[in-house]
Design an enzyme around this catalytic site. Structure first.
Site, PDB file in Angstrom:
ATOM      1  N   ASP A 345       0.828  -1.219   0.000  1.00 19.08           N
ATOM      2  CA  ASP A 345       0.000   0.000   0.000  1.00 19.08           C
ATOM      3  C   ASP A 345       0.856   1.260   0.000  1.00 19.08           C
ATOM      4  OD1 ASP A 345       0.888  -0.780   2.584  1.00 19.08           O
ATOM      5  OD2 ASP A 345      -0.468   0.698   3.469  1.00 19.08           O
ATOM      6  N   GLU A 346       0.264   2.316  -0.498  1.00 20.19           N
ATOM      7  CA  GLU A 346       0.816   3.672  -0.372  1.00 20.19           C
ATOM      8  C   GLU A 346       2.301   3.754  -0.733  1.00 20.19           C
ATOM      9  OE1 GLU A 346      -1.765   5.769   3.067  1.00 20.19           O
ATOM     10  OE2 GLU A 346      -0.486   4.154   3.805  1.00 20.19           O
ATOM     11  N   ALA A 347       2.681   3.130  -1.846  1.00 18.97           N
ATOM     12  CA  ALA A 347       4.089   3.178  -2.264  1.00 18.97           C
ATOM     13  C   ALA A 347       4.328   4.450  -3.068  1.00 18.97           C
ATOM     14  CB  ALA A 347       4.431   1.926  -3.064  1.00 18.97           C
TER      15      ALA A 347
END
Ligand code: ACM
Length: 536
Positions: A345-347
């Site tokens: 997530d949220e890279a």
């Protein structure tokens, strides 16, 4: 605090049986109330069973001389015995009765626990009957027996869950229940990276989750703020990367022995531990521990703030995959379950093309360990190995919904953790003293009043593995705060995962929820007394 966690003492069977038999005439004479059951209030169960019938005039009262009988094949005897021991060790504390556990003896064993039920009940299903003669819980497996015993605990007066001896009577209303879950995945996630939680605290959280028939315990073990699981081949991950937590207070990590203890404790309560190592973002703790993991070869400082999206593993370096191979191998060795969660997530600091390169390579390191890949919804943008699970964490936004459908189109299963409904760290309302609000305020009703089957438009029902309620701990630094945010909302997610769609009704649920208050008082749970609930 860890009262529930106390292991059951070994008790001499002969001694207990003798005590029960001796108690019969004495206690029958001295405490007539125990011998004459009065009508018990209608049980308010969470999650609501598939079918539940009242048996009028069939109330039963636990007696000082009650004996628990276990009926089980030799293969399952140890596991069934353990379920019986878990029940009786708690009830001995609160009732003071000896409650011996023996093989079933017709006429003697008034509480019968059987794993010789029909396989049509399924692995987690059970039947439960309370009538004038006693109580029986019948399942096809020890796991089903455990779920049934969980229901039995809720049928007893709330004070049965207390840690000290209480006055009886111990009445149960006559009832016939047949029950099995709607979804196979019913989880909660605990973030032990932003704030570290001790083994005893984790056990307490597992105990409370198990009361509502959850069967998956997802542990968020590595993030920017701390690495919490021992990896012998990369020891600085914990010795340095695990040393702090949010706000710079001392962190911590689990040794292999401690993690094994958590896994065993969860397994004894029929929760599978799903370990998560978040990648390629949320990796500052690892990047700070090993300079060679950084593209520029320079280790950043440890991070104790609460921003997200600033860190990334170096996708172009071979050492990244050597590292993940070692990490996933050692994590796999520590977790007997079939799933490892690789985050994803949220890279925001990983170039998109790099992300598309990275996830399949990280996933291959998971499948190499013969584990299924689980990841947050973003992993659906990449090809996923067979058996993968994508975790939806959207807020009704089109992009998240599209990712869930993309995962399903690849044959992956989807676990639903809508942040605006299932995130237990969201504030209840503006006055909630901690927690976050980026996904909105999540009242008890908002957390409960949704249908997993229709949450994401055009997501095939067959793709839905179930539901999970994550609790992120940026603002939660102790168990009291965890309990305050998880209760009363966690049981709502548990019901969405277990109960049939036709049973889901806010008004009726709200009433059943109110009845849990006295149970949480008995268990010393620091729950939020939401004013819209009639607590009793
Ligand atoms: C998430 O909340 N970033 C999965």
């Amino acid at each position: 605090m860890t009262r529930l966690a106390r292991p059951s003492r070994r008790v001499s069977l002969v001694g207990l049986l003798a005590a029960a038999l001796l108690a019969t005439p004495l206690i029958a004479m001295s405490t007539p109330a125990a011998a004459q059951p009065v009508a018990a209030p209608a049980p308010a169960l969470i999650p609501k069973p598939t079918s539940q019938q009242a048996l009028a005039g069939q109330d039963y009262s636990l007696k000082p001389w009650s004996v628990v009988g276990v009926d089980s094949s030799s293969k399952e005897r140890r596991a069934a015995q353990k379920v019986a021991d878990q029940l009786t060790s708690q009830l001995r504390r609160s009732t003071g009765y000896p409650l011996p556990v023996v093989p079933v003896v017709p006429g003697l064993t008034d509480i019968k626990l059987s794993t010789n039920g029909p396989t049509s009940l399924g692995a987690e299903g059970y039947q439960l009957r309370v009538d004038r003669k006693g109580v029986s819980v019948t399942a096809a497996t020890p796991e089903g027996l455990f779920r049934g015993v969980t229901t039995l605990r809720q049928l007893l007066p709330a004070k049965a869950d207390a840690g000290t001896r209480q006055a009886g009577p111990w009445n149960l209303a006559g009832t016939a229940i047949a029950d099995s879950p709607r979804f196979g995945y019913r989880g909660t996630m605990l973030d032990v990276s932003r704030h570290f939680f001790s083994v005893a605290e984790v056990k307490r959280y597992i105990d409370l989750a198990s009361l509502y028939k959850l069967n998956k315990f997802h542990m968020h073990l590595a993030d920017d703020q701390g690495w919490r699981i021992q990896v012998d081949s990369w020891p600085r991950l914990t010795t340095y990367g695990g040393s702090l937590e949010v706000d710079g207070t001392p962190g911590g990590s689990y040794t292999k022995a401690e993690f094994a203890e958590i896994v065993r404790y969860a397994a004894d309560r029929y929760l599978q531990v799903i370990p998560e190592i978040d990648t390629p973002g949320h990796t500052n703790a690892a990047l700070a521990s090993y300079a060679q993991l950084n593209c520029d070869g320079v280790a950043p400082p440890l991070y104790t703030g609460t921003e997200v999206g600033f860190s990334s593993l170096c996708v172009g370096k071979q050492v990244t995959y050597d590292f993940l191979g070692d990490v996933f191998r050692e994590v796999a060795q520590q977790s007997p379950g079939d799933v490892i969660h690789l985050g994803g997530d949220e890279a925001h600091s990983t170039p998109h093309s790099d992300y598309l390169t990275f996830v399949p390579k990280a996933a291959a390191q998971v499948t190499k360990q013969h584990k299924r890949v689980m990841g947050w919804q973003e992993i659906a943008e990449t090809p996923l190995p067979p058996g993968s699970i994508a975790q939806y964490w959207g807020t009704d936004d089109a992009r998240s919904q599209e990712l869930a459908r993309k995962a399903a189109a690849q044959g992956a299963k989807v676990v639903l953790s809508p942040a605006n409904r299932a995130y237990l760290d969201m504030k209840y309302d503006d006055s909630t003293p901690y927690g976050q609000d980026w996904a909105g305020l999540v009242s008890v009703q908002t957390g409960y009043d949704w249908n997993p089957s229709t949450l994401v438009p055009n997501l095939p029902e067959g793709a839905i593995a179930g539901v999970e309620a994550p609790i992120w701990t940026e603002t939660l630094d102790n168990l009291d705060k965890l309990e305050y945010m998880a209760f009363p909302r966690l049981p709502g997610i548990a019901e969405l995962g277990w109960s049939q769609a036709s049973a889901l009704d806010w008004t009726a649920y709200k009433d059943r929820l109110g009845a849990q208050g006295s149970r949480w008082d008995a268990l010393s749970v620091n729950f939020y007394r939401a004013p819209e609930i009639n607590w009793r």
